[in-house]
Design a protein around this motif. Structure first.
Motif, PDB file in Angstrom:
ATOM      1  N   VAL A  40       0.819  -1.205   0.000  1.00  0.00           N
ATOM      2  CA  VAL A  40       0.000   0.000   0.000  1.00  0.00           C
ATOM      3  C   VAL A  40       0.856   1.260   0.000  1.00  0.00           C
ATOM      4  O   VAL A  40       0.560   2.224  -0.700  1.00  0.00           O
ATOM      5  CB  VAL A  40      -0.965  -0.015   1.210  1.00  0.00           C
ATOM      6  N   ASP A  41       1.964   1.280   0.756  1.00  0.00           N
ATOM      7  CA  ASP A  41       2.780   2.490   0.812  1.00  0.00           C
ATOM      8  C   ASP A  41       3.640   2.688  -0.435  1.00  0.00           C
ATOM      9  O   ASP A  41       4.320   3.691  -0.560  1.00  0.00           O
ATOM     10  CB  ASP A  41       3.637   2.518   2.082  1.00  0.00           C
ATOM     11  N   ALA A  42       3.610   1.741  -1.387  1.00  0.00           N
ATOM     12  CA  ALA A  42       4.368   1.897  -2.629  1.00  0.00           C
ATOM     13  C   ALA A  42       3.582   2.692  -3.667  1.00  0.00           C
ATOM     14  O   ALA A  42       4.118   3.057  -4.697  1.00  0.00           O
ATOM     15  CB  ALA A  42       4.740   0.532  -3.198  1.00  0.00           C
ATOM     16  N   TYR A  43       2.316   2.944  -3.401  1.00  0.00           N
ATOM     17  CA  TYR A  43       1.496   3.697  -4.345  1.00  0.00           C
ATOM     18  C   TYR A  43       1.791   5.190  -4.238  1.00  0.00           C
ATOM     19  O   TYR A  43       2.093   5.708  -3.179  1.00  0.00           O
ATOM     20  CB  TYR A  43       0.007   3.469  -4.082  1.00  0.00           C
ATOM     21  N   ILE A  44       1.698   5.850  -5.377  1.00  0.00           N
ATOM     22  CA  ILE A  44       1.758   7.304  -5.438  1.00  0.00           C
ATOM     23  C   ILE A  44       0.295   7.735  -5.505  1.00  0.00           C
ATOM     24  O   ILE A  44      -0.419   7.336  -6.423  1.00  0.00           O
ATOM     25  CB  ILE A  44       2.522   7.767  -6.690  1.00  0.00           C
ATOM     26  N   THR A  45      -0.149   8.499  -4.534  1.00  0.00           N
ATOM     27  CA  THR A  45      -1.567   8.865  -4.489  1.00  0.00           C
ATOM     28  C   THR A  45      -1.735  10.367  -4.328  1.00  0.00           C
ATOM     29  O   THR A  45      -0.863  11.048  -3.794  1.00  0.00           O
ATOM     30  CB  THR A  45      -2.286   8.158  -3.323  1.00  0.00           C
ATOM     31  N   GLY A  46      -2.858  10.842  -4.799  1.00  0.00           N
ATOM     32  CA  GLY A  46      -3.178  12.257  -4.644  1.00  0.00           C
ATOM     33  C   GLY A  46      -3.960  12.766  -5.833  1.00  0.00           C
ATOM     34  O   GLY A  46      -4.348  12.013  -6.722  1.00  0.00           O
ATOM     35  N   HIS A  47      -4.171  14.065  -5.850  1.00  0.00           N
ATOM     36  CA  HIS A  47      -4.864  14.703  -6.969  1.00  0.00           C
ATOM     37  C   HIS A  47      -3.846  14.965  -8.064  1.00  0.00           C
ATOM     38  O   HIS A  47      -2.760  15.486  -7.805  1.00  0.00           O
ATOM     39  CB  HIS A  47      -5.550  15.986  -6.508  1.00  0.00           C
ATOM     40  N   ALA A  48      -4.203  14.622  -9.276  1.00  0.00           N
ATOM     41  CA  ALA A  48      -3.275  14.712 -10.410  1.00  0.00           C
ATOM     42  C   ALA A  48      -3.480  15.992 -11.200  1.00  0.00           C
ATOM     43  O   ALA A  48      -4.603  16.448 -11.399  1.00  0.00           O
ATOM     44  CB  ALA A  48      -3.458  13.511 -11.331  1.00  0.00           C
ATOM     45  N   THR A  49      -2.362  16.538 -11.653  1.00  0.00           N
ATOM     46  CA  THR A  49      -2.363  17.618 -12.630  1.00  0.00           C
ATOM     47  C   THR A  49      -2.072  16.967 -13.973  1.00  0.00           C
ATOM     48  O   THR A  49      -1.126  16.181 -14.093  1.00  0.00           O
ATOM     49  CB  THR A  49      -1.247  18.636 -12.313  1.00  0.00           C
ATOM     50  N   VAL A  50      -2.872  17.267 -14.984  1.00  0.00           N
ATOM     51  CA  VAL A  50      -2.695  16.653 -16.299  1.00  0.00           C
ATOM     52  C   VAL A  50      -1.805  17.541 -17.155  1.00  0.00           C
ATOM     53  O   VAL A  50      -2.108  18.704 -17.384  1.00  0.00           O
ATOM     54  CB  VAL A  50      -4.068  16.436 -16.986  1.00  0.00           C
TER      55      VAL A  50
END
Length: 135
Positions: A40-50
């Motif tokens: 789980v901690d290997a994921y990059i998470t958050g709101h994305a800028t395109v």
């Protein structure tokens, strides 16, 4: 009697070898599964800028969507002989899809521009797969 004891010893040895082999196989499978499913901690998470239709950023980290090659932002395509801004349209479609929602990415490596290559999801939707299905 000595032959029976020798056969019994060989049977025990074979059983022991089989148990050892099965234990090694189970260990290999466990290690393989551990590598193929990121923790789980290997994921990059958050709101994305395109940035364009196949490049996003989360927390300032540039991420190239793995497995697709979408049109560049300024790229033009032809539809029935008429040019249209396919790069802009694809980028805007991705912006609209991701707007305000958290994205989760699993890093797969790096590309030649040193961007993180990743598979990314919006909820349960694979973003690259969604882009392909949208055309």
């Amino acid at each position: 009697a000595p032959r029976a004891a020798a056969r019994s010893g060989m049977r025990r040895l074979r059983r022991l070898a089989l148990v050892a082999l099965l234990a090694i196989a189970a260990l290999v499978v466990a290690l393989w599964n551990r590598q193929s499913v990121p923790p789980v901690d290997a994921y990059i998470t958050g709101h994305a800028t395109v940035h364009d239709a196949d490049t996003i950023a989360i927390g300032g980290q540039r991420i190239r969507l793995d497995g697709i090659d979408a049109p560049e932002l300024a790229q033009s395509c032809e539809r029935a002989g008429v040019p249209w801004p396919c790069g802009r349209d694809a980028t805007e479609a991705l912006r609209a899809k991701l707007r305000g929602q958290p994205v989760r990415c699993a890093a797969q490596g790096r590309d030649r521009f040193n961007r993180t290559l990743a598979r990314c999801w919006l909820g349960d939707t694979d973003i690259a797969g969604w882009l392909v299905s949208e055309g």
